[in-house]
Scaffold this motif. Structure first.
Motif, short mmCIF file in Angstrom:
data_model
loop_
_atom_site.label_atom_id
_atom_site.label_comp_id
_atom_site.label_asym_id
_atom_site.label_seq_id
_atom_site.Cartn_x
_atom_site.Cartn_y
_atom_site.Cartn_z
N ARG A 189 3.94 4.41 8.92
CA ARG A 189 4.34 3.02 8.70
C ARG A 189 3.38 2.11 9.47
NH1 ARG A 189 10.32 0.76 10.13
NH2 ARG A 189 10.85 2.65 8.95
N LEU A 190 2.67 1.25 8.74
CA LEU A 190 1.75 0.31 9.36
C LEU A 190 2.51 -0.96 9.74
CD1 LEU A 190 -1.31 0.69 6.95
CD2 LEU A 190 -1.03 1.70 9.22
N ARG A 191 2.19 -1.48 10.92
CA ARG A 191 2.82 -2.71 11.39
C ARG A 191 1.74 -3.72 11.74
NH1 ARG A 191 5.73 1.49 13.76
NH2 ARG A 191 7.95 1.56 13.26
N PRO A 192 1.97 -5.02 11.43
CA PRO A 192 3.16 -5.57 10.78
C PRO A 192 3.21 -5.20 9.29
CG PRO A 192 1.49 -7.26 10.99
CD PRO A 192 0.97 -6.06 11.72
N ARG A 193 4.39 -5.36 8.69
CA ARG A 193 4.54 -4.99 7.29
C ARG A 193 3.67 -5.87 6.39
NH1 ARG A 193 8.41 -1.13 6.49
NH2 ARG A 193 7.19 -0.84 4.61
N ALA A 194 3.34 -7.05 6.88
CA ALA A 194 2.47 -7.93 6.10
C ALA A 194 1.11 -7.30 5.86
CB ALA A 194 2.31 -9.28 6.80
N PHE A 195 0.67 -6.43 6.77
CA PHE A 195 -0.61 -5.75 6.57
C PHE A 195 -0.49 -4.72 5.44
CE2 PHE A 195 -3.87 -2.53 7.55
CZ PHE A 195 -4.99 -3.35 7.56
N ASP A 196 0.65 -4.05 5.35
CA ASP A 196 0.92 -3.13 4.25
C ASP A 196 0.82 -3.89 2.92
OD1 ASP A 196 1.66 -0.92 2.79
OD2 ASP A 196 3.65 -0.72 3.65
N ARG A 197 1.38 -5.10 2.89
CA ARG A 197 1.30 -5.92 1.68
C ARG A 197 -0.14 -6.36 1.41
NH1 ARG A 197 6.16 -7.89 3.89
NH2 ARG A 197 5.13 -9.70 4.80
N ALA A 198 -0.89 -6.65 2.48
CA ALA A 198 -2.28 -7.06 2.31
C ALA A 198 -3.12 -5.93 1.71
CB ALA A 198 -2.86 -7.50 3.64
N LEU A 199 -2.89 -4.71 2.16
CA LEU A 199 -3.60 -3.57 1.57
C LEU A 199 -3.17 -3.37 0.11
CD1 LEU A 199 -3.69 -0.79 4.34
CD2 LEU A 199 -5.52 -2.34 3.63
N GLY A 200 -1.90 -3.64 -0.17
CA GLY A 200 -1.43 -3.56 -1.55
C GLY A 200 -2.12 -4.59 -2.44
N ASN A 201 -2.30 -5.81 -1.93
CA ASN A 201 -3.00 -6.85 -2.68
C ASN A 201 -4.45 -6.46 -2.91
OD1 ASN A 201 -0.74 -8.50 -2.86
ND2 ASN A 201 -1.22 -9.60 -0.96
N LEU A 202 -5.06 -5.84 -1.91
CA LEU A 202 -6.43 -5.36 -2.06
C LEU A 202 -6.50 -4.30 -3.16
CD1 LEU A 202 -9.40 -5.07 -1.09
CD2 LEU A 202 -8.55 -3.46 0.63
N TRP A 203 -5.58 -3.36 -3.12
CA TRP A 203 -5.54 -2.27 -4.11
C TRP A 203 -5.34 -2.82 -5.52
CZ3 TRP A 203 -2.68 2.91 -2.81
CH2 TRP A 203 -2.81 3.81 -3.87
N ARG A 204 -4.35 -3.72 -5.69
CA ARG A 204 -3.98 -4.18 -7.03
C ARG A 204 -4.95 -5.23 -7.58
NH1 ARG A 204 0.47 -7.02 -7.81
NH2 ARG A 204 0.59 -7.77 -5.67
N ASN A 205 -5.38 -6.14 -6.71
CA ASN A 205 -6.10 -7.32 -7.20
C ASN A 205 -7.49 -7.50 -6.60
OD1 ASN A 205 -3.67 -8.08 -8.58
ND2 ASN A 205 -2.88 -8.89 -6.65
N GLY A 206 -7.87 -6.64 -5.64
CA GLY A 206 -9.15 -6.83 -4.98
C GLY A 206 -9.16 -7.97 -3.98
N TRP A 226 0.83 -1.21 0.00
CA TRP A 226 0.00 0.00 0.00
C TRP A 226 0.86 1.25 0.00
CZ3 TRP A 226 -0.76 3.53 4.27
CH2 TRP A 226 -1.73 4.50 4.01
N SER A 227 1.89 1.29 0.84
CA SER A 227 2.73 2.49 0.92
C SER A 227 3.49 2.72 -0.38
CB SER A 227 3.69 2.39 2.12
OG SER A 227 4.53 1.26 2.02
N GLN A 228 3.93 1.66 -1.05
CA GLN A 228 4.60 1.80 -2.34
C GLN A 228 3.63 2.30 -3.41
OE1 GLN A 228 6.22 -2.06 -3.14
NE2 GLN A 228 7.81 -1.91 -1.57
N LEU A 229 2.44 1.73 -3.45
CA LEU A 229 1.43 2.15 -4.43
C LEU A 229 1.03 3.60 -4.21
CD1 LEU A 229 -0.63 -1.12 -4.30
CD2 LEU A 229 0.36 -0.18 -6.40
N LEU A 230 0.95 4.00 -2.94
CA LEU A 230 0.60 5.38 -2.61
C LEU A 230 1.68 6.33 -3.13
CD1 LEU A 230 -1.78 6.68 -1.01
CD2 LEU A 230 -0.26 6.71 0.97
N ALA A 231 2.95 5.97 -2.90
CA ALA A 231 4.06 6.81 -3.36
C ALA A 231 4.11 6.85 -4.88
CB ALA A 231 5.38 6.29 -2.78
N ARG A 253 1.20 5.07 13.81
CA ARG A 253 2.01 6.08 14.48
C ARG A 253 1.48 6.39 15.88
NH1 ARG A 253 2.56 12.47 12.76
NH2 ARG A 253 3.80 13.12 14.58
N PHE A 254 0.15 6.47 16.03
CA PHE A 254 -0.44 6.88 17.30
C PHE A 254 -0.98 5.67 18.06
CE2 PHE A 254 -0.95 10.56 14.46
CZ PHE A 254 -0.27 11.52 15.20
N SER A 255 -1.08 5.82 19.39
CA SER A 255 -1.66 4.76 20.21
C SER A 255 -3.14 4.60 19.90
CB SER A 255 -1.49 5.11 21.70
OG SER A 255 -0.13 5.21 22.05
#
Length: 296
Positions: free
Chosen positions: A268-285, A42-47, A211-213
């Motif tokens: 930065r979202l943690r874990p990084r696997a969640f960032d990848r999961a959002l990326g998969n949602l964005w790219r492939n649904g 997700w963060s890469q796609l956003l950038a 970033r925030f609690s």
């Protein structure tokens, strides 16, 4: 390196060409080096999206004044926060006009907000001085090179303060992919003890952090939540991704803003696997895996 130290270092890199700045900025805040040639997270796609030329509707909806007409046409003017004034010069501000608490905002960027809880005690000279600084600022050049803000007319709006007049109401931020909300972030007490709680649209927590609690307890679902989901879909359907911010005041939904580059790419979202999961949602649904959802 602390978050604030990364912010300061990133500001010193603004002399870099756009892509080089984006790569350095991403490395600082996301902890990875990439050219964005084959974005996956997700963060890469956003950038990557921020590097491209933006459709006109992105610029219209990023502007906190011009977006009002778009919102009125799409979901109805009753969801707009009442507007008191819009100006392009600080000396044109009529700060005697508001009868109650109000908010002053810059329309051409972010982090430009003044809350005026007690109009009779407001320091008008200080407000005008701050607004003058905003209006001199090209937010694209002097911010994080966020393309949605590129070329926007510098303006300031004065709006009524919705809620109880003492603090902003909770801010419900819907992360909308291809017209469907996938996450809602509830920001509470933003100017005091900011918490940011990240939930699945089913109103259950994600097993993630940012970033925030997060709030100690699950925030209460607003009475207008189903209407909020409808509005988020209606306003987000024109974009592959957008964040739609809404408020609930006594069961009535107010529109906040549409953001195309949340947090300027700093979060930065943690874990990084969640960032990848959002990326998969964005790219492939691909739906977000259940392992990230705390259903019990």
């Amino acid at each position: 390196m602390s978050f604030d130290a990364r912010v300061m270092l990133s500001r010193r890199l603004r002399f870099l060409p756009h892509r080089a700045f984006a790569m350095a900025h991403h490395a600082l805040f996301q902890g990875e080096l990439t050219t964005f040639r084959r974005p996956r997270t997700w963060s890469q796609l956003l950038a990557k999206k921020n590097l491209d030329d933006q459709p006109e509707l992105v610029h219209v909806t990023a502007d906190k004044y011009t977006v009002r007409e778009h919102v009125a046409e799409r979901i109805g003017a009753e969801h707009l926060i009442p507007l008191i004034q819009v100006v392009e010069r600080p000396e044109d501000l009529d700060l005697e006009a508001p009868a109650g608490p109000y908010v002053v905002k810059g329309t051409h960027g972010c982090d430009m907000t003044i809350l005026v809880r007690h109009p009779a005690a407001a320091d008008h000279a200080k407000i005008r001085s701050t607004v003058a600084r905003w209006l001199r600022t090209d937010f694209f050049t002097h911010g994080w090179r966020e393309r949605p803000y590129e070329g926007l007319t510098p303006r300031a709006v004065v709006e009524e303060m919705i809620g109880d007049g003492t603090k902003p109401p909770a801010d419900y931020k819907f992360f909308v992919f291809h017209g469907e909300p996938a996450m809602v972030v509830i920001d509470q007490d933003r100017f005091v003890a900011h918490t940011s709680t990240m939930l699945h649209p089913d109103w259950v927590p994600f097993r993630i952090s940012g970033r925030f609690s997060q709030a100690d307890a699950l925030p209460e679902k607003p009475a207008s939540y189903e209407r909020m989901l409808e509005i988020a879909r209606a306003l987000g359907k024109d974009f592959t991704f957008a964040r739609v911010d809404l408020y609930d005041v006594d069961g009535h939904v107010y529109f906040g803003e549409i953001t195309h580059n949340p947090g300027g790419g700093l979060v930065r979202l943690r874990p990084r696997a969640f960032d990848r999961a959002l990326g998969n949602l964005w790219r492939n649904g691909t739906p977000i895996p259940e392992k990230f959802i705390q259903r019990s």
